[in-house]
Structure formats: C-alpha cells, structure tokens
Enzyme design. Structure first.
Site, PDB file in Angstrom:
ATOM      1  N   TYR A  54      -2.720 -16.853  79.789  1.00 22.65           N
ATOM      2  CA  TYR A  54      -1.742 -15.766  79.794  1.00 22.65           C
ATOM      3  C   TYR A  54      -2.437 -14.494  80.277  1.00 22.65           C
ATOM      4  O   TYR A  54      -3.244 -13.898  79.546  1.00 22.65           O
ATOM      5  CB  TYR A  54      -1.151 -15.538  78.411  1.00 22.65           C
ATOM      6  CG  TYR A  54      -0.438 -16.731  77.807  1.00 22.65           C
ATOM      7  CD1 TYR A  54      -0.044 -17.806  78.594  1.00 22.65           C
ATOM      8  CD2 TYR A  54      -0.162 -16.784  76.452  1.00 22.65           C
ATOM      9  CE1 TYR A  54       0.598 -18.893  78.034  1.00 22.65           C
ATOM     10  CE2 TYR A  54       0.489 -17.866  75.891  1.00 22.65           C
ATOM     11  CZ  TYR A  54       0.866 -18.924  76.687  1.00 22.65           C
ATOM     12  OH  TYR A  54       1.506 -19.994  76.117  1.00 22.65           O
ATOM     13  N   SER A 200       9.376 -22.016  74.009  1.00 22.01           N
ATOM     14  CA  SER A 200      10.574 -21.591  74.719  1.00 22.01           C
ATOM     15  C   SER A 200      11.857 -22.152  74.090  1.00 22.01           C
ATOM     16  O   SER A 200      12.740 -22.649  74.794  1.00 22.01           O
ATOM     17  CB  SER A 200      10.510 -21.970  76.195  1.00 22.01           C
ATOM     18  OG  SER A 200       9.426 -21.325  76.823  1.00 22.01           O
ATOM     19  N   PRO A 201      12.003 -22.089  72.763  1.00 18.71           N
ATOM     20  CA  PRO A 201      13.201 -22.658  72.136  1.00 18.71           C
ATOM     21  C   PRO A 201      14.487 -21.935  72.519  1.00 18.71           C
ATOM     22  O   PRO A 201      15.577 -22.491  72.370  1.00 18.71           O
ATOM     23  CB  PRO A 201      12.908 -22.504  70.636  1.00 18.71           C
ATOM     24  CG  PRO A 201      11.951 -21.354  70.546  1.00 18.71           C
ATOM     25  CD  PRO A 201      11.095 -21.478  71.763  1.00 18.71           C
ATOM     26  N   GLY A 203      15.132 -20.967  75.627  1.00 16.25           N
ATOM     27  CA  GLY A 203      15.271 -21.078  77.071  1.00 16.25           C
ATOM     28  C   GLY A 203      14.545 -19.991  77.837  1.00 16.25           C
ATOM     29  O   GLY A 203      15.083 -19.439  78.791  1.00 16.25           O
ATOM     30  N   GLY A 205      13.959 -17.043  77.045  1.00 17.61           N
ATOM     31  CA  GLY A 205      14.660 -15.766  76.933  1.00 17.61           C
ATOM     32  C   GLY A 205      16.064 -15.777  77.496  1.00 17.61           C
ATOM     33  O   GLY A 205      16.855 -14.871  77.212  1.00 17.61           O
TER      34      GLY A 205
END
Length: 208
Positions: A54, A200-201, A203, A205
C-alpha cells in the site's frame, strides 16, 4: 464490539483496512488518517490491517505513526509479497530469503518490534508454498511475528500452507458481488480452524 477468532487471535468483528489511506482512493490526509485509526481504537476496532504494497511502504509508515499511543490496544496485521519492479510493473515474490528481508523492512517502517499477524499477500506460483511458509515460521521462532496468514489462496494451497505452519487467517475478497469463497474456502477454513478475513466487504466503497 463483537469479536471473531482468527486461529488463536481474538479480534473485533469489524477491522480497519488501511488501503484506503493511500493515493488509490485519492490523496490521503495524514491528520485525518491518524484520527481515523485513533477513533477506530476508541470504538473497539482491534484489527488494523495494512501491507508493504500500500503506497509501496508509505502506508506502513503512516500506520506506524498512527499507532503511537494505541499500539497495545490493537492487533497489527501487515502483508508482503507484492513487489514493484524497476520498470514499474507488479510482480510476486515468495522466496524464503525475501520473506525475512520484507519483514525486517516492515518492522522498521511500522516502528514496532513484532507484527501480530503477518500475511503472504499473494502466492508466488514459482515457489512451493511450503518454502514460503517455512520462512514465515522462522520469523515466528525469532519473535518477529506472532501469527501467520495467507491472502488470495486456493483451497489446496491453504491446506498445504496450514500443514507447514498453522494459518490463523485467510484474507480474500468477499462482498455482495464477490461470493467466490462460498464455493469451498469458507468450509475449508471452518474445518481447519482458520479465521476468514473478508476484504472489500462493501465493494471497494461502491456500496457506500
């Protein structure tokens, strides 16, 4: 805050993924990022998740600064394995000698003596998973890492990794529109006692 088990670790049911604190989603504000980490800790969020990929190390440095004063309240997770080559292309490295090198660099950037949960970010198909995990296990023996995890692994790779050293967690995308883990991975995690960390639950964001 409800909790979940990741192997022998107990963490908050909701974790704070720090990829959003990188230029991927717009230029981050350091004061706001630090305030977000502190507020998450106040609300009982104990899993703080970053990666050396990141911002190619910059996010770990930011998280390290944000953890000052709250380090003892959180489970710190980071990852290795995604690398950027001199030409800017992205590759994967799971070679044993690189594992220790990556861990030492993450410890320096984070400003900590030990990483609570250390993930291989992507599986290197050119290296037997037993060799990569074996090198990670030596980090546990050296006291630099407490627990191991793996990201984006298939069911058989997960079994092989877990047989080499217990995996506390598997991290894979899982959301309303990404349901792949339901086919096999969730059952394997339940069978082996491996925690499942959904990234990413919402989506990435989009759903918010």
């Amino acid at each position: 805050m409800k909790t979940r088990r990741l192997g022998q670790l107990e963490v908050s049911a909701i974790g704070l993924g720090c990829m959003s604190m990188t230029p991927i989603y717009g230029e981050p504000s350091e004061p706001e990022a630090i305030a977000t980490v502190h507020r998450a800790a106040e609300l009982g969020v104990t899993l703080i998740d970053t990666s050396d990929a990141y911002g190619f190390g910059a996010n770990e440095e930011l998280v390290g600064r944000a953890l000052k004063g709250v380090r003892d309240k959180v489970v710190l997770a980071t990852k290795f394995g995604n690398i950027r080559r001199p030409d800017g292309s992205i590759d994967v490295n799971g070679k044993p000698d690189y594992v220790r090198e990556a861990c030492e660099a993450s410890l320096r950037r984070l400003g900590v003596e030990v990483i609570d949960l250390y993930f291989i970010h992507r599986v290197d198909a050119s290296v037997p998973i037993e060799e990569t995990v074996g090198a990670m296990a030596r980090l546990v023996d050296a006291g630099k890492v407490r627990h191991l995890g793996i990201s984006e692994a298939g069911a058989q790779t997960l079994r092989r990794a877990h047989a080499t050293h217990p995996m506390s967690a598997l991290q894979t995308e899982y959301s309303l529109w990404s349901r792949d883990p339901e086919a096999e991975l969730l059952d394997v995690c339940a069978e082996l006692g491996i925690g499942f960390v959904a990234y990413s639950p919402l989506g990435r964001g989009f759903l918010t």
